[in-house]
Design an enzyme around this catalytic site. Structure first.
Site, PDB file in Angstrom:
ATOM      1  CB  CYS B 113      26.178 -23.488 -28.649  1.00 39.61           C
ATOM      2  SG  CYS B 113      27.523 -23.164 -29.760  1.00 39.61           S
ATOM      3  CD  GLU B 114      25.226 -27.528 -35.195  1.00 35.19           C
ATOM      4  OE1 GLU B 114      24.381 -28.432 -35.042  1.00 35.19           O
ATOM      5  OE2 GLU B 114      25.553 -27.073 -36.305  1.00 35.19           O
ATOM      6  CG  HIS B 115      28.909 -23.947 -33.992  1.00 32.90           C
ATOM      7  ND1 HIS B 115      28.121 -22.867 -34.293  1.00 32.90           N
ATOM      8  CD2 HIS B 115      28.734 -24.821 -35.011  1.00 32.90           C
ATOM      9  CE1 HIS B 115      27.512 -23.070 -35.454  1.00 32.90           C
ATOM     10  NE2 HIS B 115      27.860 -24.251 -35.900  1.00 32.90           N
ATOM     11  CG  HIS B 116      31.667 -22.753 -28.989  1.00 36.70           C
ATOM     12  ND1 HIS B 116      30.880 -21.974 -29.806  1.00 36.70           N
ATOM     13  CD2 HIS B 116      32.945 -22.437 -29.304  1.00 36.70           C
ATOM     14  CE1 HIS B 116      31.648 -21.219 -30.578  1.00 36.70           C
ATOM     15  NE2 HIS B 116      32.909 -21.480 -30.285  1.00 36.70           N
ATOM     16  CD  GLN B 154      18.480 -17.701 -31.146  1.00 35.11           C
ATOM     17  OE1 GLN B 154      19.516 -17.504 -30.522  1.00 35.11           O
ATOM     18  NE2 GLN B 154      17.502 -16.811 -31.215  1.00 35.11           N
ATOM     19  CG  HIS B 182      23.771 -17.840 -28.356  1.00 34.72           C
ATOM     20  ND1 HIS B 182      23.812 -18.927 -29.219  1.00 34.72           N
ATOM     21  CD2 HIS B 182      22.591 -17.247 -28.582  1.00 34.72           C
ATOM     22  CE1 HIS B 182      22.702 -18.948 -29.928  1.00 34.72           C
ATOM     23  NE2 HIS B 182      21.946 -17.949 -29.571  1.00 34.72           N
ATOM     24  CB  CYS B 184      29.370 -20.008 -27.184  1.00 39.12           C
ATOM     25  SG  CYS B 184      28.024 -19.524 -28.259  1.00 39.12           S
TER      26      CYS B 184
END
Lengths: 254, 223
Positions: B113-116, B154, B182, B184
């Site tokens: 996940c590019e956010h977490h 995704q 996910h 996250c």
């Protein structure tokens, strides 16, 4: 998996003090840090002088204020990682990622800031004249592999034979949370949960079984998708009496 | 390692902007003097800092080589940035007079996940309607690997896989469905263990013809 000769419950591992790397080979690794100091902890405590397995009674050394203080340097480290991987930390999707990742990592290691007595067990030990097996199974568990910093997840099954004292059921799950939300090795995690319950309740016996999937084995390395790792710790009558152990293992399987 | 993504899909080109950055950025290309081992040691030092800041003792036995292992693991999880579809597809496209649906399903997928910076994983199901050209089946799985081994979202991942196949084969239609969990969402935040995210992209006949789409979905998702 090593078994410690723990026939006497209620004592912390003081008898092992002074010998390092016994049993699980480490204490939790937590060292008291001076507040506000980014310097390394007193190095003299490493190696042979480190107490072996810290008693569950010890206070954790990380606080919520610590978290806030350390967040900027954690975020900076994540920015370095993003650059090192060849990504552009300035693109829209990654702008706040260092902060999110740092906060996430602090959450995944929040077991370091929780205190067993104060936060978890204090009021929930009851005197009850019950001496049959109590099992709490299928407790979802999420941890971090201390070798690759990649998630481990699975289920924990706990059983114990009370000796006049029972524990609030959710407290078993909370004990799992405290020890799993750390950088862990599955063997050590299993043992820590078992020892914590033992020391809190002095039961006749405790059994803990963990089945987990290690992303470090699934996402990289050998890449075996369906592999699971199972570890168990049996203490007291669960270890000595095969019938008790058998009953526990049958009941958690059903 | 150019990231090629220059066709418009269904008139949408706003996607291009996202794609351009989901690869080596210009800054990185400029500093080519940074060798790979140099980068590795930067990442390693960053992990050492992280361990210290989390309150752990970086000198204890279990953590001694963790920064290096974690750095290498992270590089493995983002190895897709260095790979292009051209590299893997070129030799495996064959002329074949087949115009029925070809499906490769249950392709295990692991991404970050590019956010977490936390993993998400699941399965990808891919189908295409060949237009005189078929592709080696494992190449579909390799395309999934290239795009999933990156910092991803995704939705974007699904689209990138679909457009890569579209560009390479020019088929009559492409469909990609990804079902993923996910971490996250599971390990933190809302902590919903059984939640699963499903995204899909339908191009060409799969988008225009509901019966084709239904056939694909029946053969893949509906067990």
């Amino acid at each position: 998996m090593e078994h410690s000769k723990q026939t006497q419950f209620g004592s912390s591992d003081k008898k092992d003090a002074g010998t390092s790397s016994v049993v699980n080979g480490h204490c939790d690794g937590m060292v008291k840090r001076p507040a506000g100091g980014p310097s390394q902890p007193p190095a003299a405590e490493s190696g042979s002088q480190r107490p072996v397995m810290e008693s569950w009674r010890e206070d954790r050394t990380r606080s919520v204020e610590d978290n806030e203080m350390r967040l900027p340097s954690l975020a900076a480290a994540y920015t370095t990682i993003l650059r090192g991987l060849g990504e552009d930390p300035q693109r829209q999707g990654l702008l706040k990622t260092p902060w999110r990742a740092a906060t996430a990592m602090q959450f995944f290691t929040k077991g370091y800031q929780e205190k067993i007595i104060a936060d978890v067990l204090n009021d929930a030990i009851f005197d009850e004249d019950h001496d049959e097996m109590v099992i709490v199974k299928d407790i979802d568990m999420f941890s971090m592999c201390e070798h690759h910093l990649v998630p481990i997840f699975g289920r924990v099954h706990i059983g114990y034979l009370p000796n006049k004292r029972v524990l609030g059921l959710s407290k078993l799950a909370r004990i799992v949370e405290i020890y799993s939300r750390r950088l862990q090795v599955q063997e050590r995690l299993t043992k820590q949960i078992a020892v914590a319950i033992t020391e809190a309740l002095q039961p006749t016996g405790v059994g803990v079984v963990i089945e987990a999937t290690h992303m470090c084995m699934v996402m990289r390395g050998v890449q075996k998708m369906n592999s699971k790792t199972v570890t168990s710790t049996m203490l007291g009558v669960f270890r000595e009496d095969p019938k008790t152990r058998d009953e526990f293992l049958t009941l958690i399987r059903s | 390692m150019e990231y090629q993504h220059d066709i418009e899909i269904n008139g949408e080109d706003k996607y291009l902007n996202i794609c351009k950055h989901n690869g080596l950025c210009k800054k990185e290309k400029d500093s080519k003097d940074d060798t790979d081992s140099n980068k590795l040691s930067h990442i390693e030092k960053a992990y050492t800092t992280i361990l210290g800041e989390l309150g752990e003792d970086v000198d204890r036995e279990g953590l001694l080589r963790t920064p290096l292992r974690a750095a290498k693991a992270m590089q493995f999880f983002t190895k897709g940035y260095k790979e292009t579809t051209q590299d893997i597809m070129n030799d495996a496209i064959f002329d074949e007079n087949h115009d029925e649906m070809v499906i490769v399903k249950d392709i295990d997928l692991f991404s970050l996940c590019e956010h977490h910076l936390v993993p998400f994983f699941g399965k990808a199901h891919i189908a295409y309607l060949p237009n005189k050209k078929v592709v080696g089946l494992s190449k579909l799985a390799r395309i999934v690997e290239i795009y999933s081994r990156r910092l991803q979202v995704q939705e974007r991942l699904t689209k990138q896989i679909a457009s890569a196949i579209s560009e390479a084969l020019e088929p009559a239609g492409v469909a990609v469905v990804i079902e993923a969990t996910h971490m996250c969402m599971v390990m933190r935040g809302v902590q919903k263990i059984n939640a699963s995210t499903v995204t899909s992209v339908m191009l060409g006949t799969f988008q225009d013809n509901p019966i084709t789409r239904k056939e694909f979905l029946d053969l893949t998702i509906r067990k």
